[in-house]
Design an enzyme around this catalytic site. Structure first.
Site, PDB file in Angstrom:
ATOM      1  CB  SER A  41      78.610 -56.248 -44.218  1.00 51.31           C
ATOM      2  OG  SER A  41      78.338 -56.741 -42.994  1.00 51.31           O
ATOM      3  CG  PHE A  85      74.181 -66.106 -43.989  1.00 46.59           C
ATOM      4  CD1 PHE A  85      74.022 -66.566 -45.341  1.00 46.59           C
ATOM      5  CD2 PHE A  85      72.851 -65.781 -43.494  1.00 46.59           C
ATOM      6  CE1 PHE A  85      72.837 -66.829 -46.066  1.00 46.59           C
ATOM      7  CE2 PHE A  85      71.698 -65.850 -44.191  1.00 46.59           C
ATOM      8  CZ  PHE A  85      71.632 -66.637 -45.253  1.00 46.59           C
ATOM      9  CB  SER A 129      81.392 -73.473 -49.963  1.00 46.51           C
ATOM     10  OG  SER A 129      82.521 -73.473 -51.267  1.00 46.51           O
ATOM     11  CE1 TYR A 154      84.789 -69.484 -46.961  1.00 48.21           C
ATOM     12  CE2 TYR A 154      85.144 -70.762 -48.935  1.00 48.21           C
ATOM     13  CZ  TYR A 154      84.466 -70.150 -48.193  1.00 48.21           C
ATOM     14  OH  TYR A 154      83.042 -69.948 -48.537  1.00 48.21           O
ATOM     15  CE  LYS A 158      82.123 -71.326 -45.656  1.00 44.01           C
ATOM     16  NZ  LYS A 158      81.174 -70.665 -44.667  1.00 44.01           N
ATOM     17  CG  PHE A 183      77.609 -75.048 -56.957  1.00 45.78           C
ATOM     18  CD1 PHE A 183      76.931 -75.759 -56.217  1.00 45.78           C
ATOM     19  CD2 PHE A 183      78.511 -75.821 -57.720  1.00 45.78           C
ATOM     20  CE1 PHE A 183      77.051 -77.210 -55.902  1.00 45.78           C
ATOM     21  CE2 PHE A 183      78.681 -77.019 -57.274  1.00 45.78           C
ATOM     22  CZ  PHE A 183      77.984 -77.760 -56.393  1.00 45.78           C
ATOM     23  CG  ASN A 204      84.575 -64.037 -55.468  1.00 45.57           C
ATOM     24  OD1 ASN A 204      84.509 -63.561 -54.293  1.00 45.57           O
ATOM     25  ND2 ASN A 204      84.825 -65.361 -55.672  1.00 45.57           N
ATOM     26  NE  ARG A 297      91.488 -67.714 -58.472  1.00 48.13           N
ATOM     27  CZ  ARG A 297      90.382 -67.315 -58.268  1.00 48.13           C
ATOM     28  NH1 ARG A 297      90.340 -66.006 -58.110  1.00 48.13           N
ATOM     29  NH2 ARG A 297      89.253 -68.134 -58.530  1.00 48.13           N
TER      30      ARG A 297
HETATM   31  P1  NAD Z   1      79.952 -61.613 -46.662  1.00 48.25           P
HETATM   32  O1  NAD Z   1      81.312 -61.429 -46.519  1.00 48.25           O
HETATM   33  O2  NAD Z   1      79.200 -60.679 -47.718  1.00 48.25           O
HETATM   34  O3  NAD Z   1      78.907 -61.833 -45.647  1.00 48.25           O
HETATM   35  C1  NAD Z   1      79.341 -62.712 -44.417  1.00 48.25           C
HETATM   36  C2  NAD Z   1      79.143 -61.521 -43.279  1.00 48.25           C
HETATM   37  O4  NAD Z   1      79.528 -62.345 -41.921  1.00 48.25           O
HETATM   38  C3  NAD Z   1      79.896 -60.142 -43.421  1.00 48.25           C
HETATM   39  O5  NAD Z   1      78.931 -59.385 -43.164  1.00 48.25           O
HETATM   40  C4  NAD Z   1      80.782 -60.092 -42.177  1.00 48.25           C
HETATM   41  O6  NAD Z   1      80.946 -58.885 -41.473  1.00 48.25           O
HETATM   42  C5  NAD Z   1      80.256 -61.166 -41.139  1.00 48.25           C
HETATM   43  N1  NAD Z   1      81.169 -61.957 -40.381  1.00 48.25           N
HETATM   44  C6  NAD Z   1      82.031 -62.355 -40.371  1.00 48.25           C
HETATM   45  N2  NAD Z   1      82.643 -62.942 -39.348  1.00 48.25           N
HETATM   46  C7  NAD Z   1      81.511 -62.373 -38.349  1.00 48.25           C
HETATM   47  C8  NAD Z   1      81.680 -62.705 -36.793  1.00 48.25           C
HETATM   48  N3  NAD Z   1      82.539 -63.257 -36.139  1.00 48.25           N
HETATM   49  N4  NAD Z   1      80.724 -62.155 -36.229  1.00 48.25           N
HETATM   50  C9  NAD Z   1      79.730 -61.562 -37.023  1.00 48.25           C
HETATM   51  N5  NAD Z   1      79.704 -61.312 -37.791  1.00 48.25           N
HETATM   52  C10 NAD Z   1      80.666 -61.815 -38.936  1.00 48.25           C
HETATM   53  O7  NAD Z   1      80.029 -63.058 -47.465  1.00 48.25           O
HETATM   54  P2  NAD Z   1      78.782 -63.923 -48.342  1.00 48.25           P
HETATM   55  O8  NAD Z   1      79.216 -63.950 -49.702  1.00 48.25           O
HETATM   56  O9  NAD Z   1      77.578 -63.091 -48.103  1.00 48.25           O
HETATM   57  O10 NAD Z   1      78.848 -65.252 -47.853  1.00 48.25           O
HETATM   58  C11 NAD Z   1      77.974 -65.662 -46.649  1.00 48.25           C
HETATM   59  C12 NAD Z   1      78.206 -66.995 -46.296  1.00 48.25           C
HETATM   60  O11 NAD Z   1      78.369 -67.925 -47.346  1.00 48.25           O
HETATM   61  C13 NAD Z   1      80.039 -67.278 -45.832  1.00 48.25           C
HETATM   62  O12 NAD Z   1      79.999 -68.009 -44.725  1.00 48.25           O
HETATM   63  C14 NAD Z   1      80.496 -67.807 -47.069  1.00 48.25           C
HETATM   64  O13 NAD Z   1      81.927 -68.376 -46.691  1.00 48.25           O
HETATM   65  C15 NAD Z   1      79.571 -68.628 -47.600  1.00 48.25           C
HETATM   66  N6  NAD Z   1      79.766 -68.844 -49.103  1.00 48.25           N
HETATM   67  C16 NAD Z   1      79.762 -67.896 -49.927  1.00 48.25           C
HETATM   68  C17 NAD Z   1      80.100 -67.902 -51.201  1.00 48.25           C
HETATM   69  C18 NAD Z   1      80.091 -66.737 -52.231  1.00 48.25           C
HETATM   70  O14 NAD Z   1      80.828 -66.964 -53.302  1.00 48.25           O
HETATM   71  N7  NAD Z   1      79.917 -65.652 -51.918  1.00 48.25           N
HETATM   72  C19 NAD Z   1      80.285 -69.133 -51.549  1.00 48.25           C
HETATM   73  C20 NAD Z   1      79.832 -70.521 -51.015  1.00 48.25           C
HETATM   74  C21 NAD Z   1      79.783 -70.126 -49.602  1.00 48.25           C
HETATM   75  N1  UDP Z   2      88.481 -65.606 -62.631  1.00 51.72           N
HETATM   76  C1  UDP Z   2      88.991 -65.008 -63.587  1.00 51.72           C
HETATM   77  N2  UDP Z   2      89.756 -63.757 -63.198  1.00 51.72           N
HETATM   78  C2  UDP Z   2      89.504 -63.010 -62.110  1.00 51.72           C
HETATM   79  C3  UDP Z   2      88.580 -63.634 -61.125  1.00 51.72           C
HETATM   80  C4  UDP Z   2      88.180 -65.126 -61.612  1.00 51.72           C
HETATM   81  O1  UDP Z   2      89.356 -65.450 -64.478  1.00 51.72           O
HETATM   82  O2  UDP Z   2      89.721 -62.013 -61.773  1.00 51.72           O
HETATM   83  C5  UDP Z   2      87.992 -66.973 -62.991  1.00 51.72           C
HETATM   84  C6  UDP Z   2      88.394 -68.049 -62.136  1.00 51.72           C
HETATM   85  O3  UDP Z   2      90.069 -68.483 -62.534  1.00 51.72           O
HETATM   86  C7  UDP Z   2      87.179 -69.188 -62.125  1.00 51.72           C
HETATM   87  C8  UDP Z   2      86.073 -68.310 -62.255  1.00 51.72           C
HETATM   88  O4  UDP Z   2      86.579 -66.868 -62.821  1.00 51.72           O
HETATM   89  O5  UDP Z   2      87.589 -69.759 -63.510  1.00 51.72           O
HETATM   90  C9  UDP Z   2      85.361 -68.057 -60.894  1.00 51.72           C
HETATM   91  O6  UDP Z   2      86.264 -67.499 -60.024  1.00 51.72           O
HETATM   92  P1  UDP Z   2      85.680 -66.975 -58.829  1.00 51.72           P
HETATM   93  O7  UDP Z   2      86.780 -66.485 -57.835  1.00 51.72           O
HETATM   94  O8  UDP Z   2      84.585 -65.939 -58.869  1.00 51.72           O
HETATM   95  O9  UDP Z   2      85.015 -68.324 -57.996  1.00 51.72           O
HETATM   96  P2  UDP Z   2      85.581 -69.720 -57.684  1.00 51.72           P
HETATM   97  O10 UDP Z   2      84.825 -70.852 -58.321  1.00 51.72           O
HETATM   98  O11 UDP Z   2      87.079 -69.693 -57.625  1.00 51.72           O
HETATM   99  O12 UDP Z   2      84.990 -69.829 -56.200  1.00 51.72           O
END
Ligand code: NAD
Ligand code: UDP
Length: 343
Positions: A41, A85, A129, A154, A158, A183, A204, A297
């Protein structure tokens, strides 16, 4: 007399979900302290949060694994609770670099819990997640389903952190832990000032779609059109990131008045397919998104969505923003920041 503002520590607070949650927390009267090592970030996010809310959160560019610097944060601030986070989050990368994922995600959580114990801080909200449900459970997922086998490191981080927090809550009856199973968060703040800014090629779907629309990528590959779904493409529970952020404010309210550990799904309960996303995005924005169909995938499931009724009943939270709004806000962010936070 002014009401005292409670201070919450947001680890990973300059990231995608953390930054949107920081805005909602500040708007709800909380003081926010962010610790983020900026691995994924930018510190520009702190300026943007200030621009949106009029209040600048305190920011420490530290690694959460480092207990000495973390201790300083707790000494300098009267922390009421933590939303954790911070973590590495790329599924594909975790397959290639499992040790980095276990080291970063597990160590950061352990350091945090140890320092919280030193300072007698007992409210903890964790970013989990939907991936922890694994492959065996049918959608919609409910929180009482047994967790499954994760298809990548990953996901296992979690699942393991959920177990660590469960054990910590048993050992310390004062601890209140809320596990939030997200989600598929997409969208951005409607100001267009903060949003998702993946480094390199997006993994994503939504950031890929918007980067094709803005001309940064040539075309989207849709991973599989032979799934057992109405249009053959994968279905997911896409949720607006601001709805998700609001869920954290509700989770904090809950953690304040409960002890022990509780799990909540944060999803809409409505699955949409990959083609629904692409078509709605084009319709709402007027931008073209070229795509082709490719093979499935590895590790992807056909359809994944939440049963969010427990969150509605217990937290009083429900997602309200629809798919059109998710697409509109993604595009507003992408257009205003074609290269993300890079100046
Ligand atoms: P993101 O990568 O944008 O944010 C995570 C932040 O954590 C980043 O800014 C990174 O610099 C920081 N970070 C990582 N390791 C660190 C450390 N050791 N010390 C300090 N900072 C650290 O990700 P996001 O999408 O905002 O996700 C936030 C949380 O939600 C994560 O734990 C992720 O696994 C979880 N999550 C995200 C999604 C999604 O689709 N985005 C879905 C389910 C769960
Ligand atoms: N997907 C896709 N093309 C891409 C990225 C994702 O078709 O370049 C599809 C993927 O197969 C899934 C959905 O989009 O069916 C959501 O994927 P994403 O990686 O965003 O989230 P996930 O559910 O895997 O965490």
């Amino acid at each position: 007399m002014t009401k005292e503002r409670l201070t919450y520590l947001l680890t990973g607070g300059t990231g995608y979900i953390g930054s949107h949650t920081a805005v909602e927390m500040i708007n709800n009267g909380y003081e926010v302290v962010i610790v983020d090592n900026l691995y994924n970030s930018s510190d520009v996010v702190v300026d943007r949060i200030e621009k949106i809310t009029g209040i600048r959160p305190k920011f420490y560019p530290y690694d959460v694994r480092d207990k000495d610097t973390l201790r300083r944060v707790f000494e300098e601030n009267s922390i009421e609770g933590v939303i954790h986070f911070a973590g590495l989050k790329s599924v594909g990368e975790s397959v290639d670099r499992p040790l980095d994922y276990y080291r970063n995600n597990l160590d950061s959580t352990l350091s945090l819990l140890e320092i919280m114990k030193e300072f007698n801080v007992n409210n903890f909200v964790f970013s989990s997640s939907a991936t922890v449900y694994g492959e065996g459970n049918p959608s919609p997922y409910t929180e009482d389903m047994p967790k499954g086998n994760c298809s990548n490191p990953y996901g296992w981080t979690k699942s393991m952190i959920e177990q660590i927090l469960t054990d910590a809550a048993v050992a310390n009856p004062e601890l209140s832990v809320v596990l939030l199973r997200y989600f598929n968060p997409i969208g951005a703040h409607e100001s267009g000032l903060i949003g998702e800014d993946p480094q390199g090629i997006p993994n994503n779907l939504m950031p890929y779609v918007s980067q094709v629309a803005i001309g940064r990528r040539e075309k989207l590959t849709i991973f599989g059109n032979d799934y057992d779904t109405p249009d053959g493409t994968g279905e997911r529970d896409f949720i607006h990131v601001v709805d998700l952020a609001e869920g954290h404010v509700k989770a904090i309210d809950y953690a304040k008045s409960h002890k022990g550990i509780e799990v909540f799904n944060l999803g809409t309960g409505n699955p949409y397919s990959v083609l629904d996303i692409v078509n709605t995005f084009m319709e709402v924005t007027g931008a073209e998104v070229k795509y082709e169909f490719g093979p499935r995938r590895a590790g992807d499931l056909a359809a994944v969505w939440a049963d969010p009724s427990k969150s509605e009943k217990v937290l009083g939270w429900k997602a309200t923003r629809d798919l059109r709004k998710m697409c509109e806000d993604t595009w507003n962010w992408q257009k205003n920041n074609p290269n993300g936070y890079k100046k």
